[in-house]
Design a protein around this motif. Structure first.
Motif, short mmCIF file in Angstrom:
data_model
loop_
_atom_site.label_atom_id
_atom_site.label_comp_id
_atom_site.label_asym_id
_atom_site.label_seq_id
_atom_site.Cartn_x
_atom_site.Cartn_y
_atom_site.Cartn_z
N ALA A 1 -0.74 7.94 -10.28
CA ALA A 1 -1.55 7.57 -9.12
C ALA A 1 -2.96 7.19 -9.52
N PHE A 2 -3.47 7.81 -10.57
CA PHE A 2 -4.85 7.50 -10.97
C PHE A 2 -4.98 6.84 -12.33
N ASP A 3 -4.00 7.06 -13.25
CA ASP A 3 -4.18 6.44 -14.56
C ASP A 3 -3.62 5.02 -14.63
N GLN A 4 -3.02 4.55 -13.51
CA GLN A 4 -2.51 3.18 -13.51
C GLN A 4 -3.64 2.16 -13.64
N ARG A 5 -4.86 2.57 -13.33
CA ARG A 5 -5.99 1.66 -13.48
C ARG A 5 -6.26 1.32 -14.95
N LEU B 1 1.70 -7.70 -18.76
CA LEU B 1 0.32 -7.77 -18.27
C LEU B 1 0.17 -8.94 -17.30
N GLU B 2 0.71 -10.10 -17.67
CA GLU B 2 0.64 -11.27 -16.80
C GLU B 2 1.31 -11.00 -15.46
N ASP B 3 2.46 -10.35 -15.50
CA ASP B 3 3.18 -10.06 -14.26
C ASP B 3 2.44 -9.05 -13.39
N LEU B 4 1.81 -8.08 -14.01
CA LEU B 4 1.01 -7.11 -13.24
C LEU B 4 -0.18 -7.80 -12.58
N GLN B 5 -0.83 -8.66 -13.32
CA GLN B 5 -2.02 -9.33 -12.79
C GLN B 5 -1.69 -10.35 -11.72
N SER B 6 -0.51 -10.96 -11.82
CA SER B 6 -0.10 -11.96 -10.82
C SER B 6 0.54 -11.33 -9.59
N GLY B 7 0.95 -10.08 -9.72
CA GLY B 7 1.63 -9.40 -8.63
C GLY B 7 3.13 -9.50 -8.69
N ALA B 8 3.64 -10.19 -9.72
CA ALA B 8 5.08 -10.31 -9.87
C ALA B 8 5.74 -8.98 -10.23
N LEU B 9 4.97 -8.08 -10.82
CA LEU B 9 5.45 -6.75 -11.19
C LEU B 9 4.56 -5.70 -10.54
N SER B 10 5.18 -4.72 -9.92
CA SER B 10 4.45 -3.60 -9.31
C SER B 10 4.67 -2.34 -10.14
N ILE B 11 3.66 -1.51 -10.17
CA ILE B 11 3.77 -0.25 -10.91
C ILE B 11 4.63 0.72 -10.12
N ASP B 12 5.58 1.34 -10.79
CA ASP B 12 6.49 2.29 -10.18
C ASP B 12 5.76 3.61 -9.90
N GLU C 1 5.92 8.74 -14.67
CA GLU C 1 5.10 9.91 -15.01
C GLU C 1 3.64 9.51 -15.22
N ASP C 2 3.43 8.42 -15.95
CA ASP C 2 2.07 7.94 -16.19
C ASP C 2 2.15 6.46 -16.55
N ILE C 3 1.03 5.83 -16.72
CA ILE C 3 1.00 4.40 -17.01
C ILE C 3 1.61 4.08 -18.37
N HIS C 4 1.47 5.00 -19.32
CA HIS C 4 1.99 4.77 -20.67
C HIS C 4 3.52 4.71 -20.65
N MET C 5 4.13 5.64 -19.93
CA MET C 5 5.59 5.67 -19.83
C MET C 5 6.11 4.49 -19.01
N PHE C 6 5.33 4.10 -17.99
CA PHE C 6 5.76 2.95 -17.18
C PHE C 6 5.81 1.68 -18.02
N VAL C 7 4.75 1.44 -18.81
CA VAL C 7 4.71 0.22 -19.62
C VAL C 7 5.82 0.24 -20.66
N GLU C 8 6.02 1.38 -21.32
CA GLU C 8 7.05 1.47 -22.35
C GLU C 8 8.45 1.30 -21.75
N ALA C 9 8.68 1.89 -20.59
CA ALA C 9 9.99 1.76 -19.95
C ALA C 9 10.25 0.31 -19.52
#
Length: 462
Positions: free
Chosen positions: A25-29, A67-78, A82-90
């Motif tokens: 919720a907070f480290d996704q930034r 990164l491109e998909d996150l910035q364009s909105g094509a990908l949303s963070i789940d 657990e955290d941003i590190h695990m989200f990116v790796e998954a």
């Protein structure tokens, strides 16, 4: 989302525990910093032959696409990650399969998060320094218009000695410039790359930490792997610098609140930066300044949170340290919000020099100059002090001021007084006479403004 560490466990994590443990919720930034750090790490793994170059290239390309998909909105963070590190790796693994699983080779989340927080704060503090620099520039601009605007200086909130509005404002310019230097000092000490520290004891892989540091713009690497993952001094130091900055901003706001009251009326705030009352139609409230003053406690609280969190932790990483991000992020967010709002409020306020002058004339702020007049004629200072004190007491009883007191009454107290005393106690004379370096004489304040503007011109917010 399946946990990356699920192999050790025989049952699913309790849902409430998952929510409690999660920091997404907070480290996704920190998504941008996490991906940039991972790209540098993967580049190094390929260059060192730890993973195949083709796999390193695929990982870097995959991370860039995320990164491109996150910035364009094509990908949303789940939000269940657990955290941003695990989200990116998954997400990388979902796109690349087994190749994506190789990214975490020779790395721990402990050194990964230590890197991400440093990179995020480096970027964020740069923004704060740019804003603070603009604030000092704004103070200099306003001050340059008021080097001859006489007002009373205060001690104990009592009228004390004559200064100018420019001189008063430039005191804050000095404070905020020190804040700039404190932030620069803090980021300079933060300029060490912790990746490669592993969980706590480094790694057996032949990694090149200096290469990663160079790719990410760090001047060097941390020198002890235990310290590399357990150090949060940089968070505390930045929060400390921000607390001092907010304390200065709060003091300034307190004076603005006083100055725009009917009791002072030295300034008037622009309607766009004040509010009204729901019941009293005459009110014009300095709510912006009051909110900044109130939010200062919040930033100081963030600093106390960080200090308290760290004070009892043994080496190396402990889960307590997850609490670092919300505190330091909140401190940064609050300062950015306050300074962004304060600058235009300051720019648009109307200064009322006549009211400042009128208040100064009624405060006997030239009493010290009157005593100095007698000292220059040979009277010991303590005797001069007593004589002028007697005159002030007389003026208070009779409703007069030193400027209008007849010369005969001066002479009744001390025969060294002559007609030239009126020139000596003129407020402009009193201000101009304080012609010392750092003093309120207009020429000295102009020199102070020019010196500050010169320092700002050479200041690099990087």
């Amino acid at each position: 989302m399946a946990k990356m560490w699920a192999g050790r466990f025989s049952k699913e994590e309790d849902e409430a525990v998952n929510d409690f443990n999660s920091s997404i919720a907070f480290d996704q930034r920190m998504a941008v910093q996490d991906i940039k750090g991972s790209i540098a790490h993967a580049t190094m793994l390929g260059a060192q032959g730890i993973i195949a170059q083709s796999e390193a290239d695929a990982i870097c390309a995959g991370l860039s696409s995320i990164l491109e998909d996150l910035q364009s909105g094509a990908l949303s963070i789940d939000p269940t990650a657990e955290d941003i590190h695990m989200f990116v790796e998954a997400e990388l693994t979902a796109r690349l399969g087994d190749t994506g699983k190789r990214l975490h080779t020779a790395r721990s989340r402990n050194d990964q998060v230590a890197l991400d927080v440093r990179m995020y704060l480096r970027d964020t503090v740069k923004e704060i320094k740019t804003l603070t620099k603009t604030l000092v520039e704004t103070i200099c601009e306003i001050s340059s218009e008021h080097t001859h605007t006489v007002m009373s200086g205060y001690t104990h909130l009592q009228r004390a000695q004559p200064i100018t509005f420019a001189h008063h404002l430039m005191a804050y310019a000095q404070m905020f410039y020190r804040d700039l230097t404190r932030l620069s000092d803090a980021t300079a000490r933060m300029d060490e790359m912790p990746l490669g520290s592993g969980a706590l004891a480094g790694t057996t892989y032949p990694i090149d930490r200096q290469m990663v540091a160079k790719l990410l713009g760090f001047s060097g690497v941390t020198q002890n792997s235990l310290d590399g993952v357990s150090d949060r001094d940089f968070c505390i130091e930045i929060a400390s610098a921000l607390s001092i900055l907010m304390m200065h901003l709060s003091r300034f706001c307190e004076e603005i609140i006083l100055w725009c009251s009917w009791e002072f009326k030295f300034i008037e705030l622009d309607d766009a930066y004040a509010t009204g009352s729901s019941i009293m139609p005459q009110k014009k409230n300095p709510d912006i300044a009051e909110l900044v003053r109130g939010k200062t406690g919040r930033v100081i609280g963030d600093l106390v949170t960080l200090l308290t969190m760290m004070k009892g932790l043994p080496l190396a990483y402990n889960k307590d340290m997850q609490e670092d991000k919300e505190a330091v992020f909140d401190a940064c967010d609050t300062v950015i919000l306050c300074v962004k709002t304060f600058i235009p409020m300051l720019k648009t306020m109307t200064v009322l020099p006549e009211n400042m002058r009128r208040a100064a004339a009624k405060g006997f702020i030239n009493a010290t100059d009157c005593a100095d007049y007698l000292v220059k004629k040979g009277l010991p200072f303590r005797d001069a002090y007593k004589a002028v004190g007697t005159l002030v007491a007389h003026c208070i009883r009779t409703g007069e001021v030193l400027e209008t007191l007849p010369i005969e009454e001066y002479k009744d107290v001390c025969d060294l007084f002559a007609d030239d005393v009126y020139d000596a106690i003129n407020l402009d004379t009193c201000v101009n006479g304080r012609d010392v370096e750092g003093g309120p004489a207009p020429a000295r304040v102009k020199a102070q403004i020019e010196a500050m503007q010169k320092k700002l011109a050479s200041y690099d917010a990087e």
